[in-house]
Design a protein around this motif. Structure first.
Motif, PDB file in Angstrom:
ATOM      1  N   ALA A   1       0.920  -1.124   0.059  1.00  0.00           N
ATOM      2  CA  ALA A   1       0.023  -0.065   0.138  1.00  0.00           C
ATOM      3  C   ALA A   1       1.013   1.280   0.008  1.00  0.00           C
ATOM      4  CB  ALA A   1      -0.814  -0.166   0.949  1.00  0.00           C
ATOM      5  N   LEU A   2       2.121   1.415   0.838  1.00  0.00           N
ATOM      6  CA  LEU A   2       2.802   2.350   0.460  1.00  0.00           C
ATOM      7  C   LEU A   2       3.627   2.653  -0.509  1.00  0.00           C
ATOM      8  CD1 LEU A   2       4.403   2.080   4.384  1.00  0.00           C
ATOM      9  CD2 LEU A   2       3.002   3.877   3.411  1.00  0.00           C
ATOM     10  N   MET A   3       3.975   1.576  -1.274  1.00  0.00           N
ATOM     11  CA  MET A   3       4.437   1.654  -2.750  1.00  0.00           C
ATOM     12  C   MET A   3       3.420   2.296  -3.569  1.00  0.00           C
ATOM     13  SD  MET A   3       6.594  -1.862  -2.903  1.00  0.00           S
ATOM     14  CE  MET A   3       7.187  -1.677  -4.381  1.00  0.00           C
ATOM     15  N   VAL A   4       2.084   1.662  -3.549  1.00  0.00           N
ATOM     16  CA  VAL A   4       0.987   2.458  -4.428  1.00  0.00           C
ATOM     17  C   VAL A   4       0.971   3.926  -4.080  1.00  0.00           C
ATOM     18  CG1 VAL A   4      -1.325   2.441  -4.788  1.00  0.00           C
ATOM     19  CG2 VAL A   4      -0.205   0.245  -4.773  1.00  0.00           C
ATOM     20  N   LEU A   5       1.127   4.248  -2.745  1.00  0.00           N
ATOM     21  CA  LEU A   5       0.818   5.750  -2.385  1.00  0.00           C
ATOM     22  C   LEU A   5       2.040   6.590  -2.809  1.00  0.00           C
ATOM     23  CD1 LEU A   5      -0.559   5.683   1.260  1.00  0.00           C
ATOM     24  CD2 LEU A   5      -1.847   6.332  -1.070  1.00  0.00           C
ATOM     25  N   ALA A   6       3.226   5.794  -2.762  1.00  0.00           N
ATOM     26  CA  ALA A   6       4.463   6.550  -3.288  1.00  0.00           C
ATOM     27  C   ALA A   6       4.123   6.731  -4.813  1.00  0.00           C
ATOM     28  CB  ALA A   6       5.603   5.834  -3.047  1.00  0.00           C
ATOM     29  N   GLY A   7       3.775   5.711  -5.676  1.00  0.00           N
ATOM     30  CA  GLY A   7       3.913   5.987  -6.896  1.00  0.00           C
ATOM     31  C   GLY A   7       2.664   7.008  -7.239  1.00  0.00           C
ATOM     32  N   THR A   8       1.637   7.017  -6.533  1.00  0.00           N
ATOM     33  CA  THR A   8       0.775   8.350  -6.999  1.00  0.00           C
ATOM     34  C   THR A   8       1.017   9.529  -6.491  1.00  0.00           C
ATOM     35  OG1 THR A   8      -1.133   6.520  -6.362  1.00  0.00           O
ATOM     36  CG2 THR A   8      -1.480   8.934  -6.329  1.00  0.00           C
ATOM     37  N   ALA A   9       1.896   9.705  -5.435  1.00  0.00           N
ATOM     38  CA  ALA A   9       2.436  10.869  -5.174  1.00  0.00           C
ATOM     39  C   ALA A   9       3.597  11.208  -6.266  1.00  0.00           C
ATOM     40  CB  ALA A   9       3.353  10.791  -3.801  1.00  0.00           C
ATOM     41  N   GLY A  10       4.327  10.207  -6.752  1.00  0.00           N
ATOM     42  CA  GLY A  10       5.354  10.565  -7.787  1.00  0.00           C
ATOM     43  C   GLY A  10       4.696  11.016  -8.837  1.00  0.00           C
ATOM     44  N   GLY A  11       3.405  10.284  -9.460  1.00  0.00           N
ATOM     45  CA  GLY A  11       2.798  10.827 -10.630  1.00  0.00           C
ATOM     46  C   GLY A  11       2.101  12.228 -10.373  1.00  0.00           C
ATOM     47  N   LEU A  12       1.713  12.828  -9.165  1.00  0.00           N
ATOM     48  CA  LEU A  12       1.240  14.128  -8.934  1.00  0.00           C
ATOM     49  C   LEU A  12       2.465  15.056  -9.120  1.00  0.00           C
ATOM     50  CD1 LEU A  12      -1.207  13.378  -6.117  1.00  0.00           C
ATOM     51  CD2 LEU A  12      -1.639  13.982  -8.398  1.00  0.00           C
ATOM     52  N   ALA A  13       3.559  14.511  -8.349  1.00  0.00           N
ATOM     53  CA  ALA A  13       4.757  15.616  -8.623  1.00  0.00           C
ATOM     54  C   ALA A  13       5.227  15.698  -9.952  1.00  0.00           C
ATOM     55  CB  ALA A  13       5.797  15.048  -7.743  1.00  0.00           C
ATOM     56  N   ASP A  14       4.895  14.605 -10.769  1.00  0.00           N
ATOM     57  CA  ASP A  14       5.259  14.732 -12.382  1.00  0.00           C
ATOM     58  C   ASP A  14       4.663  15.685 -13.090  1.00  0.00           C
ATOM     59  OD1 ASP A  14       6.925  13.921 -14.432  1.00  0.00           O
ATOM     60  OD2 ASP A  14       5.641  12.173 -14.693  1.00  0.00           O
ATOM     61  N   GLY A  15       3.391  15.970 -12.756  1.00  0.00           N
ATOM     62  CA  GLY A  15       2.638  16.941 -13.228  1.00  0.00           C
ATOM     63  C   GLY A  15       1.358  16.359 -14.141  1.00  0.00           C
ATOM     64  N   MET A  16       1.563  14.998 -14.401  1.00  0.00           N
ATOM     65  CA  MET A  16       0.641  14.534 -15.173  1.00  0.00           C
ATOM     66  C   MET A  16      -0.636  13.889 -14.366  1.00  0.00           C
ATOM     67  SD  MET A  16       1.419  11.056 -17.188  1.00  0.00           S
ATOM     68  CE  MET A  16       0.729  10.713 -18.898  1.00  0.00           C
ATOM     69  N   PRO A  17      -1.687  14.354 -14.859  1.00  0.00           N
ATOM     70  CA  PRO A  17      -3.144  14.185 -14.078  1.00  0.00           C
ATOM     71  C   PRO A  17      -3.316  12.565 -14.163  1.00  0.00           C
ATOM     72  CG  PRO A  17      -3.300  16.004 -15.574  1.00  0.00           C
ATOM     73  CD  PRO A  17      -2.065  15.428 -15.856  1.00  0.00           C
ATOM     74  N   ALA A  18      -3.746  11.918 -12.892  1.00  0.00           N
ATOM     75  CA  ALA A  18      -4.019  10.423 -12.798  1.00  0.00           C
ATOM     76  C   ALA A  18      -4.957  10.047 -13.917  1.00  0.00           C
ATOM     77  CB  ALA A  18      -4.415  10.213 -11.533  1.00  0.00           C
ATOM     78  N   THR A  19      -5.989  10.923 -14.213  1.00  0.00           N
ATOM     79  CA  THR A  19      -6.792  10.480 -15.306  1.00  0.00           C
ATOM     80  C   THR A  19      -6.271  10.416 -16.786  1.00  0.00           C
ATOM     81  OG1 THR A  19      -7.492  12.826 -15.692  1.00  0.00           O
ATOM     82  CG2 THR A  19      -8.837  11.411 -14.079  1.00  0.00           C
ATOM     83  N   ASP A  20      -5.098  11.088 -16.927  1.00  0.00           N
ATOM     84  CA  ASP A  20      -4.718  10.985 -18.439  1.00  0.00           C
ATOM     85  C   ASP A  20      -3.826   9.841 -18.647  1.00  0.00           C
ATOM     86  OD1 ASP A  20      -6.134  13.429 -18.988  1.00  0.00           O
ATOM     87  OD2 ASP A  20      -4.222  14.582 -18.883  1.00  0.00           O
ATOM     88  N   GLY A  21      -4.005   9.269 -19.629  1.00  0.00           N
ATOM     89  CA  GLY A  21      -3.133   7.924 -20.218  1.00  0.00           C
ATOM     90  C   GLY A  21      -1.792   8.637 -20.848  1.00  0.00           C
ATOM     91  N   ALA A  22      -0.819   7.912 -20.409  1.00  0.00           N
ATOM     92  CA  ALA A  22       0.671   8.034 -20.962  1.00  0.00           C
ATOM     93  C   ALA A  22       0.716   7.644 -22.364  1.00  0.00           C
ATOM     94  CB  ALA A  22       1.851   7.790 -19.972  1.00  0.00           C
ATOM     95  N   THR A  23       1.255   8.175 -23.280  1.00  0.00           N
ATOM     96  CA  THR A  23       1.519   7.850 -24.678  1.00  0.00           C
ATOM     97  C   THR A  23       2.735   6.899 -24.538  1.00  0.00           C
ATOM     98  OG1 THR A  23       0.379   9.806 -25.648  1.00  0.00           O
ATOM     99  CG2 THR A  23       1.661   8.434 -27.046  1.00  0.00           C
TER     100      THR A  23
END
Length: 65
Positions: A34-56
């Motif tokens: 669970a902590l790894m999932v939260l860390a990945g989510t936080a990393g994605g938010l810090a990256d500036g890419m919204p969680a709803t947009d898919g990466a190309t």
């Protein structure tokens, strides 16, 4: 393996202790995941890419070994 002269209550406590130890280890693994999932989510938010947009992702394969 219980000792043959060990009373039944002591064997039961021993088995209960092992069971609780296993449950504790499984709980620790779930917490770590669970902590790894939260860390990945936080990393994605810090990256500036919204969680709803898919990466190309672009993959090319030329067929040569």
């Amino acid at each position: 393996m219980p000792v043959p002269h060990q009373p039944t209550a002591a064997r039961s406590r021993s088995r209960t202790g092992r069971t609780l130890d296993v449950i504790g280890h499984v709980g620790s693994l779930i917490t770590l995941a669970a902590l790894m999932v939260l860390a990945g989510t936080a990393g994605g938010l810090a990256d500036g890419m919204p969680a709803t947009d898919g990466a190309t992702v672009t993959v090319t394969f030329d067929g040569r070994p």
